[in-house]
Design an enzyme around this catalytic site. Structure first.
Site, PDB file in Angstrom:
ATOM      1  N   GLU A 107       0.794  -1.225   0.000  1.00  0.00           N
ATOM      2  CA  GLU A 107       0.000   0.000   0.000  1.00  0.00           C
ATOM      3  C   GLU A 107       0.830   1.280   0.000  1.00  0.00           C
ATOM      4  O   GLU A 107       0.425   2.273  -0.600  1.00  0.00           O
ATOM      5  CB  GLU A 107      -0.944   0.014   1.214  1.00  0.00           C
ATOM      6  CG  GLU A 107      -2.031  -1.048   1.189  1.00  0.00           C
ATOM      7  CD  GLU A 107      -3.054  -0.811   0.104  1.00  0.00           C
ATOM      8  OE1 GLU A 107      -3.334   0.369  -0.204  1.00  0.00           O
ATOM      9  OE2 GLU A 107      -3.571  -1.801  -0.447  1.00  0.00           O
ATOM     10  N   SER A 379     -50.661 -20.864  44.179  1.00  0.00           N
ATOM     11  CA  SER A 379     -50.293 -21.129  45.573  1.00  0.00           C
ATOM     12  C   SER A 379     -48.827 -20.838  45.893  1.00  0.00           C
ATOM     13  O   SER A 379     -48.426 -20.935  47.045  1.00  0.00           O
ATOM     14  CB  SER A 379     -50.617 -22.575  45.929  1.00  0.00           C
ATOM     15  OG  SER A 379     -52.010 -22.758  45.954  1.00  0.00           O
TER      16      SER A 379
END
Length: 697
Positions: A107, A379
């Site tokens: 690059e 319950s």
């Protein structure tokens, strides 16, 4: 006499020559002024446009967008939350030198020599592009590429190119080369939603960037020109061709030897496929619960892009057991018309949520029934009534109560079997989950007192002061019920359910740290008595199917609503509370009749707890301190008897389970009709077949 002298006439040729030069001079001056004005205007315009360029110095405090990473209590990853960019920032020292050299070689091989731009490459690229009639070379340095990624749009224009060059020069003046390279490698895109070299290395090769070898580094560097085109996942052969270009360039520059390049070309690449690196990977209901809490506290952008590090309370071992338990139960309970389950497991000592399953299949339904569903608890609410009775000092486990018909202002509660068993103790009434006795107790105490004690235990949902609440009217989530039961399991401390233990930012600064929050709100003595009663529920009441392997002491309560829409089991040992709910999202689709919490949910609870507690010590319930082994042996040696032979020490009456007695407590007050009733296990043989349940209002 005077003589008049006449001046000689000018030569025609010389006169025209003078006029021509004057005209040329004036034209030249005009053109000079015109072009000068244009040049000054252009420079002023360019200068004004540069004034609007971003300040590169802001990069000193720049934080690249990074996903939030969520782990379990041991640091194992369970989810990654991101926006568009999946990124993990690392320092240049933690990036393989092979990767840095490979990127520079292909690059920007003169990166350490230029000042941000290279005139020679720009001219060469311009000529090549002009000759081809299209863009074939970029000519941008790494500095310019970084500028383009951070500040500029991707449009191709002269203005953007000039701005890119100016900003590149400014960037080089503000940062050194290593800082620029580090920012570049953490910023660029490597395909497949991988931003930055660390994420790319883990995504493609399942290793950190610092461990990349030469072959892997060259492959990744070659991808930068066109990440999706040179993806090793999509076209490995094309990627390898590009990799060899990078290696040859590194040899040409003298950065590696030909032998190293040849060895790298022969290296077999193991490319990872189908990496679920940026999705909810484990415990999806719990992860979503945590993400929602994070967004509420820190905002959506911070969670998606802020790079938060979140340690949670979840235990992946227990979570996996919970998910498998729910999956198996969903299959086994299908013939009972059960379509959904929810499970929550919590450490009652800390409030840390250890496992959470909010439904049978997260992919089909993201609705979290463990935290969002307010279902009638049936319950399972009764222990809060019994605790209030014990804490009042008016009742003990052995206080007699009469299971006989009674009405309170038009409300006449019924038992599950529509039968009445007569005199019994408070302990026995809870163990067998009789409705009428608990309503009588709630009436004598007053429902406001019952609700007050439920609040002290940790319940926060609206609770109406009606007697129907005593047997499970209203709505609670499994998580809230687990919080309430934790106060019984830990000896009377109200805890705060905790999912998030610690949150840090990208720099490791602690944003949030949650230590256990405990408040002593219940009476320890009354909790001890209640625990003994709830242990009786499992040892000889409606919850016998929840008895754990090895005889480990367990306390718990079954729950079933009278309309057959909800079935529960909530139980605990001193180190773990687990609540399981089963039912359907559609209220118009009840379960098969007789699908009770004791018969069908308690076995599911047992299956989870037996595995979850494997290898865990048997801890005493608060207030119960077993004799040490050596003390026990000494007592046996002195008495010459074993436990079975030794006479039992005399205990206070309230600690002994008494048989039913013929007595009755019959206070009365008006209330509303009851929507729920709790089924008991097999009733005495002389009772007639089961009668229809009390209808829901």
């Amino acid at each position: 006499m005077t003589t008049e002298t006449t001046p000689p006439a000018a030569l025609p040729g010389k006169r025209s020559s003078l006029i021509s030069w004057r005209v040329v001079g004036r034209v030249a001056m005009a053109l000079f002024l015109l072009f000068g004005a244009l040049a000054v205007g252009a420079l002023l315009g360019l200068a004004l446009s540069f004034r609007n360029l971003p300040d590169v110095r802001q990069l000193k405090s720049f934080k690249p967008s990074e996903p939030t990473r969520i782990t379990d209590i041991a640091g194992q990853p369970i989810a990654i939350v991101r926006g568009e960019a999946n990124r993990q920032v690392v320092r240049l020292a933690n990036i393989s030198p092979y990767l840095s050299r490979a990127v520079l070689a292909i690059e920007d091989d003169r990166f350490y020599e230029h000042s941000g731009i290279r005139i020679d490459t720009l001219l060469r690229a311009a000529v090549a592009n002009f000759m081809e009639g299209r863009t074939v070379q970029g000519g941008s340095t790494i500095t310019q590429q970084l500028i383009k990624n951070l500040f500029l749009s991707p449009e191709r224009s002269l203005d953007r190119k000039v701005a890119e060059a100016v900003l590149a020069l400014r960037l080089e003046q503000s940062f050194d080369k290593k800082q620029i390279l580090e920012m570049y490698l953490n910023q660029v895109y490597w395909g497949h939603s991988y931003y930055g070299i660390e994420t790319a290395a883990r995504g493609y090769f399942d290793k950190p960037a610092k461990n990349l070898n030469l072959a892997e580094a060259a492959l990744l560097a070659g991808m930068l020109r066109a990440p999706e085109v040179y993806s090793p996942v999509r076209n490995l052969n094309k990627t390898i061709v590009r990799q060899r270009v990078v290696l040859d360039r590194m040899v040409e520059l003298g950065w590696i030897t030909k032998a190293e390049a040849d060895k790298a070309k022969l290296t077999k690449l193991k490319v990872a496929r189908s990496k679920s690196l940026f999705t909810l990977t484990k415990a999806p209901y719990f992860s979503t619960y945590v993400i929602q809490e994070l967004i509420r506290k820190y905002g959506r952008d911070s969670v998606l892009k802020g790079g938060l590090r979140v340690q949670t309370s979840i235990d992946l071992r227990l979570q996996n057991i919970a998910e498998q338990t729910v999956k198996r139960a969903a299959v086994s309970l299908r013939d009972r018309r059960v379509s959904q389950l929810a499970l929550v497991a919590m450490d009652p000592r800390t409030g840390y949520i250890k496992a959470m399953v909010g439904g049978v299949d997260f992919n089909k339904s993201q609705y979290n029934r463990a935290t969002q569903a307010a279902r009638q608890p049936g319950s399972t609410f009764k222990p809060f009534v019994y605790y209030a009775a014990l804490a009042s000092g008016r009742y003990t486990p052995d206080t007699p109560i009469d299971d006989s018909p009674a009405c309170f202002g038009g409300y006449c509660p019924k038992n599950y079997d529509s039968r009445y068993w007569g005199g019994m103790t408070v302990r026995y009434a809870l163990a067998q989950s009789r409705n009428v006795p608990v309503v009588k107790i709630a009436n004598s105490l007053g429902m406001n007192q019952v609700i007050l004690q439920a609040r002290r235990a940790g319940l926060t949902s609206p609770l109406e002061p009606y007697l129907t609440t005593a047997i499970g009217a209203g709505g609670l989530s499994p998580l809230e019920l687990a919080r309430g039961y934790s106060a019984f399991a830990n000896g009377g401390y109200r805890i705060t359910p905790t999912a998030i233990l610690q949150v840090t930012d990208q720099q490791g600064n602690i944003l949030e740290q949650n230590l256990p929050v405990r408040e002593h709100t219940l009476k320890s003595g009354s909790v001890k008595l209640l625990n003994s009663m709830l242990m009786g529920v499992v040892s000889g009441g409606t919850g016998t199917a929840a008895q754990l392997n090895g005889g480990r002491p367990v306390a718990g309560k079954t729950g079933t609503t009278s309309d057959w829409r909800d079935a529960w089991f909530a139980g605990y040992v001193p180190q773990l509370v687990t609540v399981i709910w089963v039912g359907n999202d559609d209220f118009h689709k009840p379960l098969v009749r007789s699908t009770t919490g004791g018969t069908y949910v308690a076995p599911v609870w047992k299956a989870f707890m037996d595995q979850a507690l494997k290898g865990q010590p048997v801890l005493p319930f608060p207030g119960y301190e077993p004799a040490k082994p050596d003390e026990k042996a000494d007592k046996e040696a002195k008495s010459g008897t074993s436990d079975e032979e030794a006479p039992k020490p005399r205990r206070r009456r309230r600690h002994r389970a008494a048989p039913p007695v013929d007595a009755e407590a019959a206070p009365a007050a008006p209330s509303t009709p009851s929507p729920a009733a709790e089924p008991a296990p097999a009733a005495p043989s002389e009772l007639p077949p089961q009668q229809p349940q009390e209808p829901s209002p």
